[in-house]
Design an enzyme around this catalytic site. Structure first.
Site, PDB file in Angstrom:
ATOM      1  CE  LYS A  14      -2.181  -1.086   3.688  1.00 19.06           C
ATOM      2  NZ  LYS A  14      -1.666  -2.425   4.226  1.00 19.06           N
ATOM      3  NE  ARG A  89      -3.825  -1.776  10.284  1.00 21.90           N
ATOM      4  CZ  ARG A  89      -2.905  -1.209   9.714  1.00 21.90           C
ATOM      5  NH1 ARG A  89      -3.083   0.000   9.111  1.00 21.90           N
ATOM      6  NH2 ARG A  89      -1.774  -1.962   9.623  1.00 21.90           N
ATOM      7  NE  ARG A 128       6.954  -3.377   5.983  1.00 19.51           N
ATOM      8  CZ  ARG A 128       5.588  -3.163   6.276  1.00 19.51           C
ATOM      9  NH1 ARG A 128       4.838  -2.622   5.227  1.00 19.51           N
ATOM     10  NH2 ARG A 128       4.877  -3.918   7.224  1.00 19.51           N
ATOM     11  NE  ARG A 134       6.649  -0.875  10.485  1.00 18.36           N
ATOM     12  CZ  ARG A 134       5.332  -0.832   9.653  1.00 18.36           C
ATOM     13  NH1 ARG A 134       5.442  -0.490   8.519  1.00 18.36           N
ATOM     14  NH2 ARG A 134       4.524  -1.658  10.048  1.00 18.36           N
ATOM     15  NE  ARG A 146       2.117  -5.616  11.666  1.00 20.62           N
ATOM     16  CZ  ARG A 146       3.151  -5.350  11.152  1.00 20.62           C
ATOM     17  NH1 ARG A 146       4.364  -5.961  11.257  1.00 20.62           N
ATOM     18  NH2 ARG A 146       3.144  -4.429  10.199  1.00 20.62           N
TER      19      ARG A 146
HETATM   20  P1  AMP Z   1       1.021   0.016   9.095  1.00 19.65           P
HETATM   21  O1  AMP Z   1       2.380   0.920   8.878  1.00 19.65           O
HETATM   22  O2  AMP Z   1      -0.232   0.658   8.169  1.00 19.65           O
HETATM   23  O3  AMP Z   1       1.398  -1.253   9.071  1.00 19.65           O
HETATM   24  O4  AMP Z   1       0.777   0.178  10.627  1.00 19.65           O
HETATM   25  C1  AMP Z   1       1.676  -0.180  11.705  1.00 19.65           C
HETATM   26  C2  AMP Z   1       0.780  -0.163  13.215  1.00 19.65           C
HETATM   27  O5  AMP Z   1       0.093   0.993  13.270  1.00 19.65           O
HETATM   28  C3  AMP Z   1      -0.563  -1.142  12.802  1.00 19.65           C
HETATM   29  O6  AMP Z   1      -0.117  -2.562  13.130  1.00 19.65           O
HETATM   30  C4  AMP Z   1      -1.196  -0.757  13.877  1.00 19.65           C
HETATM   31  O7  AMP Z   1      -0.788  -1.223  15.355  1.00 19.65           O
HETATM   32  C5  AMP Z   1      -1.170   0.729  13.941  1.00 19.65           C
HETATM   33  N1  AMP Z   1      -2.159   1.303  12.936  1.00 19.65           N
HETATM   34  C6  AMP Z   1      -1.890   1.972  11.832  1.00 19.65           C
HETATM   35  N2  AMP Z   1      -2.976   2.232  11.166  1.00 19.65           N
HETATM   36  C7  AMP Z   1      -3.978   1.745  12.107  1.00 19.65           C
HETATM   37  C8  AMP Z   1      -5.321   2.077  11.963  1.00 19.65           C
HETATM   38  N3  AMP Z   1      -6.045   2.641  11.058  1.00 19.65           N
HETATM   39  N4  AMP Z   1      -6.316   1.677  13.051  1.00 19.65           N
HETATM   40  C9  AMP Z   1      -5.594   1.166  14.138  1.00 19.65           C
HETATM   41  N5  AMP Z   1      -4.349   0.898  14.289  1.00 19.65           N
HETATM   42  C10 AMP Z   1      -3.503   1.471  13.235  1.00 19.65           C
END
Ligand code: AMP
Length: 188
Positions: A14, A89, A128, A134, A146
């Site tokens: 994404k 999400r 990644r 990360r 996740r």
């Molecule tokens: P991402 O970079 O999108 O993979 O997000 C990393 C982490 O941030 C996720 O595993 C969640 O813990 C948190 N996170 C990101 N976006 C959201 C969202 N829309 N709702 C809840 N938690 C989020």
């Protein structure tokens, strides 16, 4: 103003496709994950609340991410549109987004869903981890949490947008340029 949602499991690409769409189409990219990581790096109150949840692979509360989205919309009134990456999400977030947009006479234009299998999710996230450092990408158990959260809490969002006739799915089984081409045609 256009509102596109880039949807899909962690590691689907994404963020990669959003960056290419910014370059090629001039949209404004909002990644809730990036915003949360910035809050953590800055040591804010919000960052402190989110850190533990993120590091264990759990979702941050809906109110927190919805507040961040609302403020991003308000701070960028002159862009031609938004690419939402990693939001919504949960169905609660999707409902909140619809409400937020209805208040300004707007709505989501399309949800572009990038599909990969759970096995590919694991491979991508571990790859990644080596590049982006990360903590939530490096550990097998956290990756499993996740993936489980994605199936339990995020996948129901698919039916929410199917019911609105806004959901389109792309099978991301090729190279990055091949997959990107499939995504780009779905964004004006
Ligand atoms: P991402 O970079 O999108 O993979 O997000 C990393 C982490 O941030 C996720 O595993 C969640 O813990 C948190 N996170 C990101 N976006 C959201 C969202 N829309 N709702 C809840 N938690 C989020």
């Amino acid at each position: 103003m256009k509102y596109y949602v880039l949807f899909g499991p962690p590691g689907a690409g994404k963020g990669t496709f959003a960056k290419l769409l910014v370059e090629n189409k001039g949209y404004y990219h909002i990644s809730t994950g990036d915003l949360l990581r910035k809050e953590i790096a800055a040591g804010t109150e919000l960052g402190l609340q989110a850190k533990d949840l993120i590091e264990h692979g759990n979702l941050v509360p809906d109110e927190v991410v919805c507040g961040m989205i609302r403020s991003e919309f308000a701070s960028n009134p002159d862009v031609r549109g938004f690419l939402l990456d990693g939001f919504p999400r949960t169905v609660t977030q999707a409902e909140a987004l619809d409400k937020m947009l209805a208040e300004i006479g707007a709505s989501v234009d399309r949800v572009v869903s990038i599909h990969i299998t759970d096995e590919v999710v694991r491979q991508r996230i571990k790859g990644r981890a080596l590049v982006e450092n990360r903590a939530d990408d490096a550990d097998d158990e956290i990756i499993s949490t996740r993936i489980r959260n994605y199936h339990e809490k995020t996948e129901p969002v698919i039916n929410y947008y199917k019911a609105q006739d806004k959901y389109v799915e792309v099978e991301a089984d090729g190279t990055i340029p091949e997959n990107y081409a499939k995504v780009e045609v779905l964004v004006d």
